[in-house]
Write a protein that holds these residues in place. Structure first.
Motif, PDB file in Angstrom:
ATOM      1  N   LEU A 228     -46.671  36.788 -14.018  1.00 30.90           N
ATOM      2  CA  LEU A 228     -46.485  36.186 -15.334  1.00 30.90           C
ATOM      3  C   LEU A 228     -46.946  37.143 -16.436  1.00 30.90           C
ATOM      4  CD1 LEU A 228     -45.978  33.843 -17.309  1.00 30.90           C
ATOM      5  CD2 LEU A 228     -48.287  33.043 -16.786  1.00 30.90           C
ATOM      6  N   PHE A 231     -44.313  39.966 -16.848  1.00 26.41           N
ATOM      7  CA  PHE A 231     -43.086  39.573 -17.548  1.00 26.41           C
ATOM      8  C   PHE A 231     -43.368  39.288 -19.022  1.00 26.41           C
ATOM      9  CE2 PHE A 231     -39.578  36.665 -18.639  1.00 26.41           C
ATOM     10  CZ  PHE A 231     -38.505  37.448 -18.230  1.00 26.41           C
ATOM     11  N   LEU A 235     -41.711  41.312 -22.101  1.00 30.16           N
ATOM     12  CA  LEU A 235     -40.922  40.515 -23.040  1.00 30.16           C
ATOM     13  C   LEU A 235     -41.495  40.590 -24.454  1.00 30.16           C
ATOM     14  CD1 LEU A 235     -38.416  38.768 -22.958  1.00 30.16           C
ATOM     15  CD2 LEU A 235     -39.865  36.775 -22.513  1.00 30.16           C
ATOM     16  N   LEU A 258     -36.228  43.967 -18.479  1.00 31.06           N
ATOM     17  CA  LEU A 258     -36.541  42.564 -18.187  1.00 31.06           C
ATOM     18  C   LEU A 258     -35.950  42.136 -16.858  1.00 31.06           C
ATOM     19  CD1 LEU A 258     -35.978  40.947 -21.696  1.00 31.06           C
ATOM     20  CD2 LEU A 258     -38.148  41.395 -20.567  1.00 31.06           C
ATOM     21  N   ALA A 262     -38.014  40.811 -13.767  1.00 33.46           N
ATOM     22  CA  ALA A 262     -37.739  39.459 -13.286  1.00 33.46           C
ATOM     23  C   ALA A 262     -37.360  39.447 -11.814  1.00 33.46           C
ATOM     24  CB  ALA A 262     -36.626  38.826 -14.121  1.00 33.46           C
ATOM     25  N   PHE A 281     -40.074  30.170 -10.175  1.00 28.33           N
ATOM     26  CA  PHE A 281     -40.098  31.412 -10.941  1.00 28.33           C
ATOM     27  C   PHE A 281     -38.872  31.541 -11.834  1.00 28.33           C
ATOM     28  CE2 PHE A 281     -43.673  32.894  -8.591  1.00 28.33           C
ATOM     29  CZ  PHE A 281     -44.193  33.955  -9.323  1.00 28.33           C
ATOM     30  N   SER A 282     -37.702  31.137 -11.348  1.00 27.22           N
ATOM     31  CA  SER A 282     -36.498  31.193 -12.180  1.00 27.22           C
ATOM     32  C   SER A 282     -36.669  30.325 -13.419  1.00 27.22           C
ATOM     33  CB  SER A 282     -35.282  30.726 -11.371  1.00 27.22           C
ATOM     34  OG  SER A 282     -35.068  31.556 -10.261  1.00 27.22           O
ATOM     35  N   TYR A 285     -39.271  32.036 -15.864  1.00 25.69           N
ATOM     36  CA  TYR A 285     -38.735  33.205 -16.560  1.00 25.69           C
ATOM     37  C   TYR A 285     -37.675  32.797 -17.585  1.00 25.69           C
ATOM     38  CZ  TYR A 285     -41.111  36.518 -13.506  1.00 25.69           C
ATOM     39  OH  TYR A 285     -42.063  37.265 -12.873  1.00 25.69           O
ATOM     40  N   LEU A 288     -39.559  31.455 -20.641  1.00 25.69           N
ATOM     41  CA  LEU A 288     -40.150  32.509 -21.457  1.00 25.69           C
ATOM     42  C   LEU A 288     -39.081  33.262 -22.245  1.00 25.69           C
ATOM     43  CD1 LEU A 288     -42.916  34.056 -19.158  1.00 25.69           C
ATOM     44  CD2 LEU A 288     -43.078  32.200 -20.789  1.00 25.69           C
ATOM     45  N   TYR A 289     -37.945  33.528 -21.635  1.00 26.51           N
ATOM     46  CA  TYR A 289     -36.885  34.249 -22.337  1.00 26.51           C
ATOM     47  C   TYR A 289     -36.379  33.436 -23.531  1.00 26.51           C
ATOM     48  CZ  TYR A 289     -32.744  37.148 -23.011  1.00 26.51           C
ATOM     49  OH  TYR A 289     -31.790  37.959 -23.548  1.00 26.51           O
ATOM     50  N   GLY A 484     -45.878  30.303 -20.128  1.00 30.38           N
ATOM     51  CA  GLY A 484     -45.605  30.540 -18.709  1.00 30.38           C
ATOM     52  C   GLY A 484     -46.546  29.793 -17.793  1.00 30.38           C
TER      53      GLY A 484
END
Length: 561
Positions: A228, A231, A235, A258, A262, A281-282, A285, A288-289, A484
């Protein structure tokens, strides 16, 4: 309730009092079934509230905590519910016993004797071999089986040291991430942190068995926080460039770092064939994006890609008869079935059609079916007699190996209804891992819809406080890290409860703070410490910095520099 340490200390004391009543209820229910639980284990669990109170005083007195106390109180309430359910399960001689039939027979015999003593007259009692004046209380006062757990066993048990290590992880995480210099260092070295994390994770995967390492430990749990941070660091460095789009899409040179970051966590998850962690996790992420970019075209493209990927997985895992009923669906599903691991296909079949066993010729089921026949020669002989017997054996193997656990969880939740059977009066011990992946089913059976709703409410309070912490953050790295951590807790709870209730495929991940298994509990408390550190920083900054002009600091790293 005001955000004061004293108010939340009173709430925690109230939780401890209710916990004591829960332990008394479990002990009384155990006597009704003919066994006496370990008093030492119960005392140990209640004494765990002492370090929790010490942590609260340390935060309020030594660290001058000014953030949201709701984070701490909600997590402790979830932890307390998990403790009493764990005690109820492990005190039952049938749960985890090698000879479950013998343990169940002893409990049933005590329950029959109680019924006879309560409802039969003296003559019938004598005919059944009982003293004519025996009472129900006399039967309860002489349990058939007493716990052989001693104080030494309790002190050396992992159920003592894992919570203590979790509390220590909480204190360390809070102390580190409340420091501006540590945040700046983490952001500056985020990619290196991820690469270094892969080394012990690869070793754990190489020595793991069925996704477990070091006994019942899950090797990916401690890796969540470094991944985390990595990423979020990447980011926060690129999020401004991602906002500059062409035809609604960012430039490739800004997206490639990224994508690389990822994809790194998915390598060990593919090695372990762990669909649940890939799903969590998907979701984290993607969350966060979206928070960093905040552009509708990219948001729609990202959400559409995730939905498309899930739809492809579902289509590939649909039963064959369903595929054949829709034109062109078998053609689309064949490429997906060719690349999906057998374990994921089994999970999806359990979700979509769990009470209909697949044919023994089904490729992803054939290996398990043949292994079951090789282990039991008698079953192999029955399967060879006729096609009808082969189908019957296939049904037995399917429910014994895969479908028994989720079906028992559903039956338990349904039998609990609104108020539950009562602590210690249900039968969650028949679920093989009711203390870990299926603990919500045990709660639903013995505490009913009310108990399950309380767990959901506490999770909602915890996630809401985490969202507020992320929203109040004044730099992008802290905002993404807090979001996250909150997404990890919330999505993991959704995936776990959704899998138990068959709203989602069962993925074998734990319920945060409630399941007390190994690294899962330690990681959950470490995440809580980080969230509370971010909340404290937000409160201090809001009290000291002028808010005449609303602006967002670019990052912790730039602020330190």
């Amino acid at each position: 309730m005001k955000n004061r340490a004293s108010s939340h200390l009173i709430i925690i004391l109230l939780i401890a009092a209710l916990e004591s009543l829960g332990y008394l209820a479990v002990y009384r229910a155990a006597l009704l079934r003919g066994y006496a639980p370990s008093v030492a284990s119960g005392v140990r669990d209640l004494l765990l509230f002492v370090p929790l109170g010490v942590l609260l005083l340390w935060l309020s007195r030594a660290m001058r905590y000014a953030g949201q106390w709701a984070l701490y109180t909600a997590a402790i309430a979830l932890f307390a519910i998990g403790m009493v359910v764990q005690y109820r399960l492990y005190s039952d001689p049938e749960y985890g016993a090698h000879n479950k039939a013998e343990a169940r027979a002893q409990k049933m015999q005590t329950m029959r004797e109680r019924y006879i003593a309560h409802f039969y007259d003296a003559e019938k009692k004598m005919m059944l071999g009982l003293p004519p004046d025996v009472t129900e209380e006399q039967i309860i006062s002489r349990p058939v089986r007493r716990s052989d757990i001693t104080a030494v066993d309790v002190l050396t048990s992992s159920y003592t040291w894992v919570p203590l290590l979790a509390f220590l992880a909480f204190a360390i995480a809070y102390r580190l991430f409340v420091d501006e210099r540590v945040l700046a260092w983490a952001q500056r070295n985020s990619f290196s942190i991820v690469l270094l994390t892969l080394i012990p994770l690869a070793a754990a995967i190489a020595t793991s068995k069925a996704g477990k390492a070091l006994g019942k430990m899950t090797p990916w749990e401690p890796a969540k926080i470094p991944f985390l941070i990595g990423f979020a660091g990447i980011l926060s460095a690129y999020y401004r460039n991602l906002a500059q789009t062409y035809w609604g899409l960012p430039r490739a040179r800004d997206v490639i770092p990224l994508i690389v970051m990822a994809l790194i966590p998915f390598i060990p998850f593919f090695a372990l064939k762990d669909f649940g962690q890939m799903l969590v996790f998907s979701g984290v992420y993607a969350t966060l994006y979206l928070i960093a970019v905040r552009r509708w075209p990219q948001a729609l493209a990202l959400v559409g890609s995730v939905v498309l990927a899930i739809a492809i997985l579902v289509v590939g895992a649909l039963p064959r008869d369903v595929q054949e009923s829709v034109p062109l669906l078998p053609t689309l599903a064949q490429p997906v079935q060719a690349v999906l691991p057998d374990r994921i296909k089994q999970r999806f079949h359990l979700w979509l059609d769990g009470f209909d066993p697949p044919s023994p010729e089904t490729p992803w089921w054939q290996r398990d079916y043949q292994e079951a026949l090789a282990e039991d020669p008698r079953m192999r002989e029955l399967a060879a007699q006729s096609p009808m017997m082969r189908r019957a054996v296939n049904v037995d193997v399917w429910f014994d190996r895969l479908a028994f656990q989720p079906s028992q969880a559903l039956f338990g939740i349904a039998s609990g209804r609104a108020t539950g059977r009562g602590l210690g009066l249900g039968f969650p011990e028949v679920i093989p891992v009711a203390d870990s992946d299926y603990i919500y089913a045990a709660i639903g059976e013995e505490l009913g819809l009310i108990g399950g709703a309380i767990v959901l409410l506490l999770l909602f309070v915890l996630v809401s406080a985490g969202i507020r912490t992320a929203a109040e953050a004044r730099d992008m790295f802290t905002k993404l890290s807090a979001a996250g951590l909150t997404a990890f807790i919330g999505l993991q709870a959704i995936v776990n409860i959704g899998g138990i209730t068959r709203a989602l495929p069962m993925t074998g991940i734990t319920l945060p703070f409630v399941s007390h298994g190994g690294f899962s509990l330690i990681t959950s408390f470490a995440m809580l410490g980080m969230l509370m550190a971010f909340s404290h920083r937000n409160a201090r900054e809001a009290a000291t910095l002028p808010r005449l002009v609303k602006r967002e600091k670019p990052s912790v790293l730039e602020a330190v520099q």
